[in-house]
Design an enzyme around this catalytic site. Sequence first.
Site, short mmCIF file in Angstrom:
data_model
loop_
_atom_site.label_atom_id
_atom_site.label_comp_id
_atom_site.label_asym_id
_atom_site.label_seq_id
_atom_site.Cartn_x
_atom_site.Cartn_y
_atom_site.Cartn_z
N LYS A 108 4.51 -7.07 5.49
CA LYS A 108 3.63 -6.11 5.43
C LYS A 108 1.90 -6.25 5.45
O LYS A 108 1.30 -5.63 6.33
CB LYS A 108 3.89 -5.13 3.99
CG LYS A 108 5.10 -4.63 3.79
CD LYS A 108 5.07 -4.05 2.72
CE LYS A 108 4.92 -4.71 1.21
NZ LYS A 108 5.97 -5.77 0.88
N ARG B 236 5.27 1.37 -5.65
CA ARG B 236 6.54 0.69 -5.62
C ARG B 236 7.53 1.34 -6.62
O ARG B 236 8.48 0.81 -6.98
CB ARG B 236 6.19 -0.80 -6.30
CG ARG B 236 5.79 -1.93 -5.20
CD ARG B 236 5.26 -2.99 -6.11
NE ARG B 236 5.47 -4.21 -5.51
CZ ARG B 236 4.72 -4.98 -5.07
NH1 ARG B 236 3.48 -4.54 -4.26
NH2 ARG B 236 4.90 -6.26 -4.48
N ARG C 61 5.31 -19.06 2.87
CA ARG C 61 3.97 -18.37 3.18
C ARG C 61 2.68 -19.29 2.24
O ARG C 61 3.12 -19.84 1.31
CB ARG C 61 4.31 -17.04 2.37
CG ARG C 61 2.75 -16.46 2.42
CD ARG C 61 2.93 -15.00 2.09
NE ARG C 61 3.41 -14.58 0.80
CZ ARG C 61 3.67 -13.43 0.14
NH1 ARG C 61 3.55 -12.46 0.97
NH2 ARG C 61 4.27 -13.01 -0.82
N ARG D 32 1.33 -19.10 -3.76
CA ARG D 32 1.35 -18.24 -4.81
C ARG D 32 2.40 -18.70 -5.89
O ARG D 32 3.57 -18.90 -5.22
CB ARG D 32 1.59 -16.87 -4.23
CG ARG D 32 0.31 -16.00 -3.57
CD ARG D 32 0.61 -14.75 -3.05
NE ARG D 32 1.42 -13.87 -3.92
CZ ARG D 32 1.89 -12.66 -3.32
NH1 ARG D 32 1.19 -12.26 -2.24
NH2 ARG D 32 2.75 -11.95 -4.10
N ARG E 17 11.47 -10.72 -7.91
CA ARG E 17 10.86 -9.96 -7.07
C ARG E 17 11.97 -9.13 -6.22
O ARG E 17 11.75 -7.87 -5.92
CB ARG E 17 9.81 -10.50 -6.21
CG ARG E 17 8.62 -10.98 -7.15
CD ARG E 17 7.79 -12.03 -6.44
NE ARG E 17 6.76 -11.47 -5.30
CZ ARG E 17 6.53 -11.98 -4.31
NH1 ARG E 17 7.04 -13.22 -4.10
NH2 ARG E 17 5.75 -11.47 -3.61
P1 AMP Z 1 2.19 -8.32 -3.58
O1 AMP Z 1 1.09 -9.25 -3.69
O2 AMP Z 1 2.19 -7.09 -3.24
O3 AMP Z 1 3.50 -8.97 -3.41
O4 AMP Z 1 2.21 -8.19 -5.47
C1 AMP Z 1 2.19 -9.26 -6.20
C2 AMP Z 1 2.54 -8.81 -7.64
O5 AMP Z 1 1.50 -7.67 -8.05
C3 AMP Z 1 3.79 -7.95 -7.83
O6 AMP Z 1 4.93 -8.77 -7.95
C4 AMP Z 1 3.51 -7.12 -8.81
O7 AMP Z 1 3.58 -7.87 -10.32
C5 AMP Z 1 2.08 -6.81 -8.89
N1 AMP Z 1 2.00 -5.50 -8.13
C6 AMP Z 1 1.33 -5.31 -6.94
N2 AMP Z 1 1.36 -3.92 -6.55
C7 AMP Z 1 1.99 -3.24 -7.63
C8 AMP Z 1 2.52 -2.03 -7.85
N3 AMP Z 1 1.93 -1.24 -6.77
N4 AMP Z 1 3.04 -1.81 -8.75
C9 AMP Z 1 3.25 -2.64 -9.98
N5 AMP Z 1 2.82 -3.68 -9.49
C10 AMP Z 1 2.54 -4.26 -8.55
#
Ligand code: AMP
Length: 205
Positions: free
Chosen positions: A13, A88, A119, A152, A163
Amino acid sequence: MNLIFLGPPGVGKGTVAKFVMEKKKIPQISTGDLLREEIKQDTELGNQAKSYMDSGQLVPDELIINFLKERIQEDDCKKGFILDGFPRTVPQAEALSEIDHVIHFLANEETIIQRLSGRRTCRKCRAIFHIKNIPPNVEGVCDKCSGELYQRADDQPKAIKKRLEVYEQQTEPLIDFYKEKGLLKDVDTEKPLDGIFKDVLVALK
Ligand code: AMP
């Protein structure tokens, strides 16, 4: 044009959002990136979010919904935005209005795990690389800004598993939510990046 990019972690994404951002001149809003920035700045939200993020769980809706709503009120979002990683959960989706397209990115689990575990992200400009699929010219160094590339904490095997479980339980219901609204467009990501970019542009027409 208000867009949502929906799909499991690691499906690509963010990479596609950066491409569409250039093409359509609308900002990519990655809630994950925004939260990591909050952590870096040592804010109250960052401190509250950190343990959820490191263990691969979602940050509670009450912390993220208003934060995102404020962000999309900013001037750079006047012509639209790409939401990458939001919504989400169903309550997050219900908090949004005026969405034009929801692009749903698909890949099988093996591909996702391979993409996440390889990644690497730039600490400085957040560009995304992959040790095999999108290798930087010099190992560990960002092609774009020479920043340091890092893995990360939540791209480690234990957090990846969590996740993917969380995605299945809490985010997958959004597929039907947006299908019923007639907004969902599927994009298969089991192909080279150029082909994915092309399919997304067609879906946005
Ligand atoms: P991402 O970079 O999108 O994979 O997000 C990393 C982490 O940030 C996720 O595993 C969640 O812990 C938190 N996070 C990001 N976006 C959201 C969201 N919309 N709702 C809840 N937690 C989020």
